[in-house]
Structure formats: C-alpha cells, structure tokens
Motif scaffolding. Structure first.
Motif, short mmCIF file in Angstrom:
data_model
loop_
_atom_site.label_atom_id
_atom_site.label_comp_id
_atom_site.label_asym_id
_atom_site.label_seq_id
_atom_site.Cartn_x
_atom_site.Cartn_y
_atom_site.Cartn_z
N GLU B 53 0.84 -1.21 0.00
CA GLU B 53 0.00 0.00 0.00
C GLU B 53 0.87 1.25 0.00
N LYS B 54 1.95 1.19 0.74
CA LYS B 54 2.81 2.36 0.81
C LYS B 54 3.44 2.64 -0.56
N GLN B 55 3.84 1.60 -1.22
CA GLN B 55 4.45 1.76 -2.54
C GLN B 55 3.45 2.29 -3.57
N PHE B 56 2.24 1.76 -3.54
CA PHE B 56 1.25 2.06 -4.59
C PHE B 56 0.03 2.80 -4.05
N LYS B 57 0.23 3.60 -3.04
CA LYS B 57 -0.88 4.27 -2.35
C LYS B 57 -1.89 4.93 -3.29
N GLY B 58 -1.39 5.57 -4.35
CA GLY B 58 -2.27 6.33 -5.23
C GLY B 58 -2.98 5.50 -6.28
N ARG B 59 -2.68 4.20 -6.30
CA ARG B 59 -3.31 3.40 -7.35
C ARG B 59 -4.12 2.23 -6.81
N ILE B 60 -3.82 1.80 -5.57
CA ILE B 60 -4.57 0.65 -5.04
C ILE B 60 -5.40 1.03 -3.82
N LEU B 61 -6.49 0.34 -3.66
CA LEU B 61 -7.27 0.43 -2.44
C LEU B 61 -7.10 -0.90 -1.72
N LEU B 62 -6.45 -0.84 -0.56
CA LEU B 62 -6.18 -2.06 0.21
C LEU B 62 -7.34 -2.31 1.18
N PHE B 63 -7.97 -3.46 1.04
CA PHE B 63 -9.08 -3.81 1.93
C PHE B 63 -8.56 -4.49 3.19
N PRO B 64 -9.35 -4.47 4.27
CA PRO B 64 -8.94 -5.22 5.45
C PRO B 64 -8.97 -6.71 5.11
N PRO B 65 -8.19 -7.53 5.81
CA PRO B 65 -8.17 -8.95 5.46
C PRO B 65 -9.55 -9.58 5.62
N VAL B 66 -9.92 -10.38 4.64
CA VAL B 66 -11.13 -11.17 4.74
C VAL B 66 -10.75 -12.45 5.48
N ALA B 67 -11.21 -12.57 6.72
CA ALA B 67 -10.83 -13.72 7.53
C ALA B 67 -11.96 -14.74 7.53
N TYR B 68 -11.60 -16.00 7.35
CA TYR B 68 -12.63 -17.04 7.27
C TYR B 68 -12.14 -18.28 7.98
N ALA B 69 -13.08 -19.14 8.37
CA ALA B 69 -12.73 -20.36 9.09
C ALA B 69 -12.04 -21.35 8.17
N LYS B 70 -11.30 -22.24 8.80
CA LYS B 70 -10.58 -23.25 8.04
C LYS B 70 -11.54 -24.05 7.15
N SER B 71 -12.75 -24.26 7.68
CA SER B 71 -13.70 -25.11 6.97
C SER B 71 -14.53 -24.35 5.93
N THR B 72 -14.29 -23.07 5.79
CA THR B 72 -15.10 -22.27 4.86
C THR B 72 -15.00 -22.81 3.43
N ASP B 73 -16.13 -22.78 2.76
CA ASP B 73 -16.16 -23.18 1.36
C ASP B 73 -15.55 -22.06 0.52
N ARG B 74 -14.33 -22.30 0.03
CA ARG B 74 -13.60 -21.25 -0.67
C ARG B 74 -14.32 -20.79 -1.94
N LEU B 75 -14.94 -21.74 -2.61
CA LEU B 75 -15.60 -21.40 -3.86
C LEU B 75 -16.76 -20.44 -3.61
N ARG B 76 -17.53 -20.76 -2.58
CA ARG B 76 -18.66 -19.90 -2.26
C ARG B 76 -18.17 -18.51 -1.86
#
Ligand code: FES
Lengths: 167, 147
Positions: B53-76
């Motif tokens: 983000e620091k390198q590309f501040k003006g071009r990217i929007l960094l979202f907060p991490p999407v955290a999910y359980a180990k068992s989460t269906d990745r495809l969904r």
C-alpha cells in the motif's frame, strides 16, 4: 428478588446519562483537540532521526536512506520506517521525500529506464527532476517535498519535512 | 489507500486513478496445532500488504483482510466476494493469501499465493529487509497487470 436488579426506571436513567455523557464528550472533544494538537505537532516535527547511512558515502547520485521513528496514532504507538532520497550538491546534503505529489505512491530514482536522471512514479508515470521539480505533462502538480537533513558524527540525520525549497 | 473513512473521499474523487483493489484472504485456524502458524501468517500477510500500500498508495485500495474459518467453502466465498467487488468499478482486483487451498480455486482470478515466512523472531531491520524482499517479488506482477 435481589437488591441490585436494575428496575426499568433506573435502567432508563442510566441510559439517558450515558447519552448525555456522549453528547458532552462530543462538545468537549473539538475544544480538547484544539488545545492539544499544536503541541503534538511540534514534538513530531522537531527532532532529527539518525540513520545508518554514512554521510561521506553520499554522492551526486540520489540513494534511498531509511529512517525509523515511533508514531502515535491515537492510543496506538507503532514504529514507522520512512525513506528519503539523499544526494550531495556541492558540500550540501539534499534529502527529498519519496511521496509522489499526485496521489502518494513512492517514487524511485531512475525508476524508468528511459529517464535515468529523473524520479519516476510507477502508479501513473509521474516524473520529477533530480531537485524534485515535477515534469509538466505528467500527473503530479507540485514538486517533491524536502526533508531537513544534517550530518551527525559522520552519519546522515533526517529532520522534519517541508515544501521544496530548491525549485 | 486504505479502506478507512478518511481515504474514501479521495478515492471517490480519484476513481480513475485508483483502479486496483487488493483483498487479503486470511484463513483462521484456531486449533491448538494451527493457532501459532495462523497468527504468523496473518502478521506476514498484513505486513506485506501494508508495504504494498505504501508503494502504490495512489493506485490501489487495500481492503482489510477477509478472515474465514478453516472449513469455509472457498468457492462460495470467492463467488460472494467477486459479486461484491463488481459493485465498485475497479479495473483490476488482486487477492493475496498464504492459504494454499486457493490454488485449486480456479474461478478466482489474480490470486497471488505466497508461502508465509514467520517473522516473529526477527529483529526490526532484518524483518524489514525480508519483507521488502517479498515485496520485490510481488511488485512486477502488479506492473505487468497494469501495463
Ligand atoms: S501517484 Fe504518482 S503519478 Fe499518480
């Protein structure tokens, strides 16, 4: 029935106090900020940070020099590493901020092979002369900021940032 | 830019320039055996994306991490995320993760998978240089996508 059960009326009372408290805080906050802010700013800007870059190794070719300091963001204190582009002009050291004046990406010296004597911003191809002057026709609208810089015991020390004084 | 209130005004007025979203995907494994490495991976992923983000501040929007359980269906999860991402008009969307399971989800484009490096025992300077090394591996992928 236990004595410390909260009756409905009491509960309402607590809640209203709570809301009132919030409102009071809302009114106080701007005043407190107003009183505290200038002091904080001075403290953040005043000191020089010693780097591990030897001053005698600095030439006319800008090099990246990192410096780390503690930053307080509300209640959260963290260590921040920033960098500066430092070069020598005559017997003077010059330190420029790498933060692009367009939208804030980090610029690199000679980052574009076609312009080996300019700073280059990879985000939207902004370019700057060595003294920080932005190149017309590229997105940035102003020159790179400048850091106060001095030599301390043979090493480069970086101070507060200010608008470019070279262009 | 960060996904915070203060940056959104600038984002909204400069949408043409901020054309890339970066979404960290973070698996939570709170089992006794997995907790420590899950936390280490989280630290790694967040340090790396912060540098990016620091390198590309003006071009990217960094979202907060999407955290999910180990068992989460990745495809969904990936379908739901893609649908949400489409509502904003980003030209490029990158997902960054240390979770190897994403390698088999082909539906999601531009997933950058990096094996996490445990940095907890490194001193500050060493950690900084390791993370910058990692950053240098990622930068060309962005520049290539943009060119
Ligand atoms: S942020 Fe540097 S040119 Fe746009």
């Amino acid at each position: 029935m236990s004595n410390n059960r909260v009756s409905r009326r009491q509960f309402l009372g607590y809640t209203l106090t709570g809301v009132g408290g919030f409102m009071a805080a809302g009114m106080l906050m701007p005043m407190v900020r107003f009183a505290v802010d200038p002091v904080l700013q001075q403290k953040d800007g005043g000191d020089f940070v010693l780097t591990d870059q030897r001053a005698e190794d600095i030439t006319e070719e800008p090099v990246r020099v990192d410096f780390t300091f503690e930053q307080t963001d509300a209640w959260y204190v963290s260590e921040v590493t920033n960098s500066a582009w430092v070069y020598r002009e005559g017997d003077k050291l010059i330190a420029l901020s790498p933060v692009c004046k367009h939208l804030g990406c980090t610029v690199n010296w000679a980052g574009d092979p076609e312009h080996p004597t300019q700073f280059f911003c990879p985000c939207h191809a902004g370019r700057y002369e060595k003294n920080g002057q932005n190149i017309a026709g590229t997105p940035p609208l102003g020159p790179l900021d400048e850091y106060l810089v001095e030599e301390q015991d043979g090493y480069v020390a970086i101070g507060a940032v200010r608008p470019n004084t070279l262009v | 830019m960060h996904f915070i209130g203060k940056d959104m005004d600038q984002y909204l007025s400069q949408k043409d320039y901020v054309d890339t979203a970066v979404v960290p995907l973070l698996q939570l494994d709170l089992s006794e055996a997995g907790l420590k490495s899950s936390a280490g991976a989280s630290e790694y992923l967040q340090s790396l994306t912060a540098l990016l983000e620091k390198q590309f501040k003006g071009r990217i929007l960094l979202f907060p991490p999407v955290a999910y359980a180990k068992s989460t269906d990745r495809l969904r999860l990936s379908n739901e995320l893609s649908i949400e991402m489409k509502k904003a008009d980003f030209k490029h969307v990158f997902y960054m993760t240390t979770d190897a399971e994403w390698r088999s989800v082909e539906e999601l484009k531009n997933v950058l998978w990096l094996p996490a490096i445990p940095t907890e025992h490194m001193d500050r300077n060493f950690k900084q240089s390791v993370m910058e090394d990692q950053l240098r591996q990622v930068l060309p992928l962005f520049l290539k996508e943009w060119s």
